[in-house]
Design a protein around this motif. Structure first.
Motif: not given
Length: 339
Positions: A48-54, A1-10, A83-84
């Motif tokens: 990021t623990d659920h329903d989150w990712g690229p 797992m990389s350091s957190f990236i805001p979902g919009l940016e990701l 991120y998966r």
């Protein structure tokens, strides 16, 4: 797992580097809109623990949707930037849909056509925020920006109607912190104060012509608005105060400031914003009904003027199972407003 990236940016990078090459030969639009804290830019590492990712929603003409889904499924990598790409179970983070079908499923109507009074007033603020926030990455179909522009904010008379509904909610309870406290019900006084604080926060967001998000993010959205620090301090003090007189004092600060915000909007005749006694009782209120009446009197559309004075679905409905089901929202609103 990389350091957190805001979902919009990701998701922006995910579309540009992964998804767009897969669908480049198909006319499409793409965006991060809809459900998810990242759409409103409220996500944190906890998200990021659920329903989150690229994630990205790819819009294509209906007859092309299945082919695009297969192509995405065949070529999507297992992970992107650590991120998966599988968001929940076996469901990957690329949703492929016809735009009209997606909006109708999400809202209960198609904003690319005419948006009716029922459409506006039966759609929860959270849903309106979800489809007008986020980001459009590509609009090759020339539909997303048009749909989002159509829903950016209420038409003038419906704005007045919704604002009136919010002022009316305040009018219905503004004397109760004092009345509960007067009979020794300090818990009841605190509870009503908290309810008034929520309604005041929603009113402030509405006066800035923003859609208030649901409870989890209301405080965050309020705090991000320019010029709300003093209001936030007064509301926090009102909720934390002991004794109804202290609560009333802090609420009074907010009432006066919100009255000034209302007057600056110019949507109804300006009203005097000082506090006054509630009838002959020793409770200081803003007399919020005055503002509701002034807004109602400024409505020129006869259809809107004829509506019952209850506001939109968020103002007379407060059940998650209702507010997350467009079909139920439309049925309840049609019945309540006699539409």
């Amino acid at each position: 797992m990389s350091s957190f990236i805001p979902g919009l940016e990701l998701s922006r990078a995910f579309y540009a580097q992964v998804v767009r090459p897969i669908v480049a030969d198909v006319p499409h639009s793409a965006a991060l809109i809809g459900a998810g804290s990242e759409v409103l830019a409220f996500d944190t590492e906890r998200s990021t623990d659920h329903d989150w990712g690229p994630r990205v929603v790819v819009f294509v003409a209906g007859h092309r949707a299945e082919r695009v889904r297969r192509a995405v499924g065949e070529h999507l990598p297992e992970a992107f930037r650590g991120y998966r790409t599988t968001v929940t179970g076996e469901r990957h983070g690329v949703q492929v849909s016809d735009p009209r079908e997606w909006f109708t499923e999400r809202l209960g109507f198609d904003p690319l056509g005419e948006v009716s009074v029922l459409d506006w007033l039966s759609t929860p603020w959270q849903r309106l925020a979800e489809v007008t926030s986020g980001e459009v990455f590509h609009d090759g179909l020339e539909v997303l920006e048009r749909a989002r522009a159509a829903l950016r904010w209420y038409p003038p008379d419906l704005e007045r109607y919704v604002l009136a509904g919010q002022w009316r909610r305040l009018a219905q309870q503004e004397a109760f912190p004092g009345r509960c406290g007067e009979v020794g019900d300090d818990l009841g006084s605190a509870l009503v104060t908290a309810e008034l604080a929520r309604d005041l926060m929603r009113l402030v967001v509405l006066t800035r012509r923003r859609y208030p998000p649901y409870a989890k993010w209301l405080g965050s959205a309020f705090a991000r608005l320019p010029g709300t620090a003093e209001l936030g301090d007064a509301l926090s003090a009102a909720v934390a105060a002991t004794g109804w007189r202290r609560r009333e004092e802090h609420l009074g600060v907010v009432y006066r400031r919100v009255a000034a915000l209302h007057n600056r909007m110019g949507v109804a005749p300006a009203l005097e914003g000082s506090l006054r006694p509630y009838h002959r009782r020793p409770f200081q209120v803003i007399d919020a009904g005055r503002f509701a009446d002034a807004l109602g009197g400024a409505i020129t559309d006869a259809r809107v003027r004829a509506l019952p004075p209850v506001g939109s679905i968020d103002q007379f409905g407060d059940c998650v199972d209702l507010l997350t089901d467009p079909r139920r929202c439309r049925a309840v609103t049609r019945a309540v407003l006699d539409l």
